[in-house]
Design an enzyme around this catalytic site. Structure first.
Site, PDB file in Angstrom:
ATOM      1  N   ARG A 192       0.818  -1.227   0.000  1.00  0.00           N
ATOM      2  CA  ARG A 192       0.000   0.000   0.000  1.00  0.00           C
ATOM      3  C   ARG A 192       0.850   1.275   0.000  1.00  0.00           C
ATOM      4  NH1 ARG A 192      -3.387  -3.034   3.504  1.00  0.00           N
ATOM      5  NH2 ARG A 192      -5.080  -3.900   2.280  1.00  0.00           N
TER       6      ARG A 192
ATOM      7  N   LYS B 297       4.197  11.514 -11.467  1.00  0.00           N
ATOM      8  CA  LYS B 297       3.371  10.658 -12.338  1.00  0.00           C
ATOM      9  C   LYS B 297       4.074   9.320 -12.485  1.00  0.00           C
ATOM     10  CE  LYS B 297       0.795  13.852 -15.271  1.00  0.00           C
ATOM     11  NZ  LYS B 297       0.595  14.348 -16.651  1.00  0.00           N
TER      12      LYS B 297
ATOM     13  N   GLU C  28      11.931  17.673 -24.788  1.00  0.00           N
ATOM     14  CA  GLU C  28      11.221  18.072 -23.563  1.00  0.00           C
ATOM     15  C   GLU C  28      11.855  19.336 -22.954  1.00  0.00           C
ATOM     16  OE1 GLU C  28       8.407  16.659 -22.519  1.00  0.00           O
ATOM     17  OE2 GLU C  28       8.401  14.625 -23.351  1.00  0.00           O
TER      18      GLU C  28
ATOM     19  N   LYS D 296       9.055  22.924 -14.305  1.00  0.00           N
ATOM     20  CA  LYS D 296       8.154  21.807 -14.002  1.00  0.00           C
ATOM     21  C   LYS D 296       7.739  21.847 -12.531  1.00  0.00           C
ATOM     22  CE  LYS D 296       6.780  17.195 -14.589  1.00  0.00           C
ATOM     23  NZ  LYS D 296       6.821  15.983 -15.354  1.00  0.00           N
TER      24      LYS D 296
ATOM     25  N   GLU E  97      -3.028  17.608 -12.074  1.00  0.00           N
ATOM     26  CA  GLU E  97      -3.442  18.016 -13.414  1.00  0.00           C
ATOM     27  C   GLU E  97      -4.938  18.267 -13.549  1.00  0.00           C
ATOM     28  OE1 GLU E  97      -1.169  16.198 -16.617  1.00  0.00           O
ATOM     29  OE2 GLU E  97      -2.898  16.441 -17.921  1.00  0.00           O
TER      30      GLU E  97
ATOM     31  N   ARG F 151      -1.189  22.164 -15.081  1.00  0.00           N
ATOM     32  CA  ARG F 151      -0.217  21.105 -15.398  1.00  0.00           C
ATOM     33  C   ARG F 151      -0.384  20.590 -16.825  1.00  0.00           C
ATOM     34  NH1 ARG F 151       2.189  16.257 -11.571  1.00  0.00           N
ATOM     35  NH2 ARG F 151       3.475  15.321 -13.190  1.00  0.00           N
TER      36      ARG F 151
ATOM     37  N   ASN G 173       1.763  19.177 -21.481  1.00  0.00           N
ATOM     38  CA  ASN G 173       1.424  18.247 -22.568  1.00  0.00           C
ATOM     39  C   ASN G 173       1.535  18.908 -23.940  1.00  0.00           C
ATOM     40  OD1 ASN G 173       0.831  16.262 -20.653  1.00  0.00           O
ATOM     41  ND2 ASN G 173      -1.240  17.059 -20.401  1.00  0.00           N
TER      42      ASN G 173
ATOM     43  N   HIS H 258       1.911  16.844 -27.007  1.00  0.00           N
ATOM     44  CA  HIS H 258       1.703  15.442 -26.632  1.00  0.00           C
ATOM     45  C   HIS H 258       0.446  14.821 -27.240  1.00  0.00           C
ATOM     46  CE1 HIS H 258       5.011  16.180 -23.954  1.00  0.00           C
ATOM     47  NE2 HIS H 258       4.938  14.979 -23.404  1.00  0.00           N
TER      48      HIS H 258
ATOM     49  N   HIS I 222       1.332  11.762 -29.147  1.00  0.00           N
ATOM     50  CA  HIS I 222       0.873  10.446 -28.657  1.00  0.00           C
ATOM     51  C   HIS I 222       0.144   9.677 -29.751  1.00  0.00           C
ATOM     52  CE1 HIS I 222       0.924  10.951 -23.974  1.00  0.00           C
ATOM     53  NE2 HIS I 222       2.092  10.633 -24.471  1.00  0.00           N
TER      54      HIS I 222
ATOM     55  N   HIS J 223       9.412   8.622 -27.929  1.00  0.00           N
ATOM     56  CA  HIS J 223       8.455   9.559 -27.330  1.00  0.00           C
ATOM     57  C   HIS J 223       8.842  11.024 -27.614  1.00  0.00           C
ATOM     58  CE1 HIS J 223       5.706  11.456 -24.570  1.00  0.00           C
ATOM     59  NE2 HIS J 223       6.724  11.996 -23.925  1.00  0.00           N
TER      60      HIS J 223
HETATM   61  N1  GLY Z   1       5.034  14.789 -18.346  1.00  0.00           N
HETATM   62  C1  GLY Z   1       3.932  15.605 -18.066  1.00  0.00           C
HETATM   63  C2  GLY Z   1       3.644  15.755 -16.612  1.00  0.00           C
HETATM   64  O1  GLY Z   1       4.420  15.312 -15.774  1.00  0.00           O
HETATM   65  O2  GLY Z   1       2.638  16.318 -16.258  1.00  0.00           O
END
Ligand code: GLY
Length: 375
Positions: A127, A149, A191, A233, A243, A247, A251, A254, A258, A272
Site C-alpha cells: 500500500r 506521475k 522536452e 516543471k 493536473e 499542469r 502536454n 503530446h 501520442h 516519445h
Molecule cells: N510529463 C507531463 C507531466 O508530468 O505532467
C-alpha cells in the site's frame, strides 16, 4: 567539460511531500550521502534496466556501500515493453522476495520507463513505500522523474494505469548523459525545448544558441538546461499536482505526438521525444492556421528542433501512417480526453502556450490532411 561545474538544487514545494531535485556533474558518487538521511534502515532496493546496470550500477552500489547502505538490485529489460502488467507483477514480487518492507525505500535508477514502473510499483507495494528517482536519461531528468506521475501502459493506451506518487528526492547527474545514444539525447532535448515553448521565451532564445553545447556535453550548459526545465516543471506541479488545470501545459505537443506514437506501436520507429517534437511543431502550425499565433512561429520552432537532430514533420517517420481521421480517433482515446472532446495545448507565441478545450475534431482532421500532404 568545464573546470568548475555547478551544482544546483531545485525544490518541489508540495507541503509534507516536498522534495529537492539535486542537479550536478558526478552526483552518482554522492548518491549514498544524499540518500542516507532519507532511509529508516541502511537498506535500499534498486530497480534498473540491463543497459543502465551495465554502465552505472556498480558506481551506485559503491556509493551506497560507502555510507553503509546495503542494497539489492532488480534488473529489467530495457524498452517501453517493460512498462507492462507483466513486469509490474515481476517487479512487485521481486521486491517482496528481496524483503522490502513498508519503511524501506526503492531507488528508480534509469530512464522514463524505469522511473514510471518503479514509481508505480512503489505506490502499490504494501500500500505504498517511498522511492527515490535517479534518472539517467535527459528525458527523465527534465520531465518524467519530477512531479510524481507513475504508471504502466495498457493495450488501450500509454500510461493508462498509474498513480500520483511523489519521490522523496530526485538526483540528476548530468554526466550520466555522456553514455546516452545521440538519438535518445535528442529525444530528451525535445522536452527541454518544450519548457521554453510553453512558458519562457527567453529560455527558448537561449536554447537556440546553446543547443550545440548541450548536445556536445558542455557541463554548464547542460546543468543550466536541466535546472531551468526542472524549475519550470516544479512550479507547475506545485500549483497543480494532479493536473486539474495548469499542469496540462506540460502536454504541449503530446496529443498530436501520442497519436503518432500509438500509430507506430510505441516502437523504435518513433521515440516519445521525437513524437513530442513533431507534435509541438504541429501544435504551433495548427495555432497559426487558427489565427492564434503569428505566421513564421512554427517555422522557427521547426528550425530549432531540426537543428537539434529531431524530426519535425510526420513524413520523417519511416513507414506508412494511418490516415488523419484515424489519428484523430486515437486522440479521442487519450486519457486527457474529457467526454470525448479534444483538448490541445495551443500557443499565442513562443513561451505563451494555453489550454484549448473543446477543439473541433473536424478542424484538426482538416489541418492534418493538409499538413501531412505537404513535403
Ligand atoms: N510529463 C507531463 C507531466 O508530468 O505532467
Amino acid at each position: 567539460m568545464t573546470d568548475h561545474p555547478r551544482r544546483e538544487s531545485v525544490p518541489v514545494s508540495l507541503g509534507k511531500r516536498s522534495y529537492d531535485i539535486a542537479i550536478g556533474e558526478g552526483l552518482l558518487k554522492e548518491a549514498g550521502k544524499i540518500i542516507r538521511p532519507l532511509l529508516k534502515r541502511p537498506y535500499a532496493a534498486i530497480v534498473t534496466d540491463e543497459n543502465v546496470a551495465k554502465a552505472h550500477l556498480a558506481a551506485l552500489e559503491v556509493s551506497l556501500a560507502a555510507e553503509g547502505i546495503a542494497s539489492t538490485a532488480i534488473v529489467l529489460p530495457p524498452g517501453e515493453g517493460t512498462k507492462s502488467y507483466k513486469y509490474l507483477a515481476e517487479l512487485c514480487d521481486g521486491l517482496l522476495a528481496a524483503g522490502v518492507e513498508r519503511r524501506d525505500r526503492v531507488i528508480a535508477f534509469g530512464g522514463g520507463v524505469i522511473g514510471d514502473l518503479a514509481g508505480f510499483a512503489s505506490a502499490i507495494l504494501r500500500r505504498g513505500v517511498d522511492f527515490i528517482q535517479i534518472p539517467t536519461s535527459l528525458l527523465a531528468q527534465v520531465d518524467s522523474s519530477v512531479g510524481g506521475k507513475t504508471g504502466i501502459n495498457s493495450a488501450h493506451g500509454k500510461n493508462l494505469i498509474g498513480a500520483f506518487h511523489q519521490p522523496l528526492a530526485v538526483i540528476a547527474d548530468a554526466s550520466l548523459l555522456d553514455t546516452l545514444p545521440p538519438r535518445e539525447l535528442a529525444a530528451g532535448y525535445a522536452e527541454v525545448a518544450k519548457y521554453g515553448l510553453l512558458g519562457d521565451a527567453s529560455f527558448f532564445a537561449w536554447l537556440e544558441t546553446a543547443a550545440p553545447q548541450i548536445m556536445r556535453g558542455d557541463s554548464q550548459a547542460r546543468i543550466h538546461a536541466i535546472r531551468r526545465s526542472c524549475e519550470m516543471k516544479a512550479n507547475i506541479v506545485a500549483e497543480d499536482e494532479t493536473e486539474t488545470g495548469v499542469r496540462a501545459l506540460l502536454n504541449l505537443g503530446h496529443t498530436f505526438g501520442h497519436a503518432l506514437e500509438a500509430a507506430t506501436g510505441y516502437s523504435q520507429r518513433l521515440l516519445h521525444g521525437e513524437g513530442v517534437a513533431i507534435g509541438m511543431v504541429q501544435a504551433f502550425r495548427f495555432s497559426e492556421r487558427q489565427g492564434l499565433c503569428r505566421e513564421g512561429t512554427a517555422e522557427r520552432v521547426a528550425k530549432h528542433l531540426s537543428e537539434a537532430g529531431l524530426p519535425v514533420h510526420a513524413s520523417q517517420i519511416p513507414g506508412a501512417l494511418p490516415p488523419p481521421e484515424k489519428l484523430v480517433d486515437i486522440m479521442r482515446q487519450d486519457k486527457k480526453a474529457v467526454s470525448g472532446t479534444l483538448t490541445f495545448i495551443l500557443a499565442h507565441g513562443i513561451g505563451d502556450a494555453f489550454i484549448a478545450r473543446d477543439v473541433d475534431a473536424g478542424a484538426v482532421t482538416q489541418f492534418l490532411k493538409e499538413d501531412m500532404k505537404q513535403r
